[in-house]
Motif scaffolding. Structure first.
Motif, PDB file in Angstrom:
ATOM      1  N   GLY A 111     -14.881  -7.814   0.625  1.00  0.00           N
ATOM      2  CA  GLY A 111     -15.071  -7.492  -0.776  1.00  0.00           C
ATOM      3  C   GLY A 111     -13.892  -7.944  -1.616  1.00  0.00           C
ATOM      4  N   ARG A 112     -14.142  -8.094  -2.913  1.00  0.00           N
ATOM      5  CA  ARG A 112     -13.113  -8.614  -3.816  1.00  0.00           C
ATOM      6  C   ARG A 112     -12.262  -7.531  -4.450  1.00  0.00           C
ATOM      7  N   THR A 113     -12.527  -6.266  -4.127  1.00  0.00           N
ATOM      8  CA  THR A 113     -11.768  -5.183  -4.756  1.00  0.00           C
ATOM      9  C   THR A 113     -10.815  -4.515  -3.777  1.00  0.00           C
ATOM     10  N   PHE A 114     -10.527  -5.171  -2.648  1.00  0.00           N
ATOM     11  CA  PHE A 114      -9.722  -4.540  -1.603  1.00  0.00           C
ATOM     12  C   PHE A 114      -8.377  -4.062  -2.137  1.00  0.00           C
ATOM     13  N   SER A 115      -7.724  -4.854  -2.950  1.00  0.00           N
ATOM     14  CA  SER A 115      -6.378  -4.505  -3.394  1.00  0.00           C
ATOM     15  C   SER A 115      -6.347  -3.261  -4.279  1.00  0.00           C
ATOM     16  N   SER A 116      -7.480  -2.843  -4.782  1.00  0.00           N
ATOM     17  CA  SER A 116      -7.541  -1.633  -5.598  1.00  0.00           C
ATOM     18  C   SER A 116      -7.980  -0.419  -4.787  1.00  0.00           C
ATOM     19  N   ARG A 117      -8.286  -0.604  -3.540  1.00  0.00           N
ATOM     20  CA  ARG A 117      -8.802   0.477  -2.701  1.00  0.00           C
ATOM     21  C   ARG A 117      -7.677   1.170  -1.933  1.00  0.00           C
ATOM     22  N   VAL A 118      -7.754   2.469  -1.867  1.00  0.00           N
ATOM     23  CA  VAL A 118      -6.889   3.258  -1.000  1.00  0.00           C
ATOM     24  C   VAL A 118      -7.472   3.194   0.413  1.00  0.00           C
ATOM     25  N   MET A 119      -6.612   2.964   1.395  1.00  0.00           N
ATOM     26  CA  MET A 119      -7.081   2.827   2.773  1.00  0.00           C
ATOM     27  C   MET A 119      -6.446   3.900   3.640  1.00  0.00           C
ATOM     28  N   GLY A 120      -7.260   4.531   4.469  1.00  0.00           N
ATOM     29  CA  GLY A 120      -6.757   5.588   5.339  1.00  0.00           C
ATOM     30  C   GLY A 120      -7.157   5.364   6.784  1.00  0.00           C
ATOM     31  N   TRP A 121      -6.383   6.003   7.660  1.00  0.00           N
ATOM     32  CA  TRP A 121      -6.716   6.036   9.091  1.00  0.00           C
ATOM     33  C   TRP A 121      -6.935   7.496   9.489  1.00  0.00           C
ATOM     34  N   PHE A 122      -7.969   7.703  10.277  1.00  0.00           N
ATOM     35  CA  PHE A 122      -8.297   9.014  10.819  1.00  0.00           C
ATOM     36  C   PHE A 122      -8.499   8.868  12.321  1.00  0.00           C
ATOM     37  N   ARG A 123      -8.534   9.993  13.026  1.00  0.00           N
ATOM     38  CA  ARG A 123      -8.826   9.943  14.457  1.00  0.00           C
ATOM     39  C   ARG A 123      -9.614  11.175  14.867  1.00  0.00           C
TER      40      ARG A 123
ATOM     41  N   TYR B 200     -10.496   5.704  13.232  1.00  0.00           N
ATOM     42  CA  TYR B 200     -11.364   5.184  12.193  1.00  0.00           C
ATOM     43  C   TYR B 200     -10.550   4.803  10.962  1.00  0.00           C
ATOM     44  N   CYS B 201     -10.923   3.718  10.325  1.00  0.00           N
ATOM     45  CA  CYS B 201     -10.355   3.455   9.004  1.00  0.00           C
ATOM     46  C   CYS B 201     -11.391   3.831   7.951  1.00  0.00           C
ATOM     47  N   ALA B 202     -10.891   4.131   6.769  1.00  0.00           N
ATOM     48  CA  ALA B 202     -11.740   4.568   5.674  1.00  0.00           C
ATOM     49  C   ALA B 202     -11.169   4.062   4.364  1.00  0.00           C
ATOM     50  N   SER B 203     -12.024   3.994   3.371  1.00  0.00           N
ATOM     51  CA  SER B 203     -11.639   3.431   2.079  1.00  0.00           C
ATOM     52  C   SER B 203     -12.044   4.357   0.953  1.00  0.00           C
ATOM     53  N   SER B 204     -11.160   4.469  -0.041  1.00  0.00           N
ATOM     54  CA  SER B 204     -11.433   5.306  -1.200  1.00  0.00           C
ATOM     55  C   SER B 204     -11.172   4.515  -2.469  1.00  0.00           C
ATOM     56  N   PRO B 205     -11.949   4.767  -3.518  1.00  0.00           N
ATOM     57  CA  PRO B 205     -11.727   4.038  -4.772  1.00  0.00           C
ATOM     58  C   PRO B 205     -10.615   4.635  -5.635  1.00  0.00           C
ATOM     59  N   THR B 206     -10.104   5.816  -5.268  1.00  0.00           N
ATOM     60  CA  THR B 206      -9.164   6.487  -6.168  1.00  0.00           C
ATOM     61  C   THR B 206      -7.924   6.969  -5.446  1.00  0.00           C
TER      62      THR B 206
END
Length: 120
Positions: A26-38, A95-101
């Motif tokens: 996707g083209r909005t990756f740089s605006s996304r918050v990225m997290g790791w969970f387990r 798991y990785c996860a993505s948030s818009p905010t």
């Protein structure tokens, strides 16, 4: 819906290292918050680390501070989790996860997970 793809899991001895990767198209990756969970067997999924869009702000679960490092390469649409000094209790599906905010209110995209097994 954005689909995330993790890789890099495996079997490692205690004290060893692994580096997980998560690709997010996707083209909005740089605006996304990225997290790791387990999630370990029989346990609930738990937060591990998070990084904001610029990469300048990171947060960690207390038990991984000083051992794990989250980072990102926006040019490659990829977030990483460098895990050093691994312990058997780090064994889980990651798991990785993505948030818009930022701050994060919810994660709206998840990967399928990658298994990390740490032997004693």
């Amino acid at each position: 819906q954005v689909r995330l793809v993790e890789s890099g899991g495996g079997l490692v001895q205690a004290g060893g290292s692994l580096k997980l990767s998560c690709a997010a198209p996707g083209r909005t990756f740089s605006s996304r918050v990225m997290g790791w969970f387990r999630q370990a067997p029989g346990k609930e999924r738990e937060f591990v680390a998070v990084i904001n869009g610029s990469g300048r702000t990171t947060l960690y679960k207390d038990s991984v501070k000083g051992r794990f490092t989250i980072s990102r390469e926006n040019a490659k649409n990829t977030v990483y989790l460098q895990m050093n000094s691994l312990k058997p209790e780090d064994t889980a599906v990651y798991y990785c996860a993505s948030s818009p905010t930022w701050p994060v209110y919810e994660y709206d995209a998840w990967g399928q997970g990658t298994q990390v097994t740490v032997s004693s």
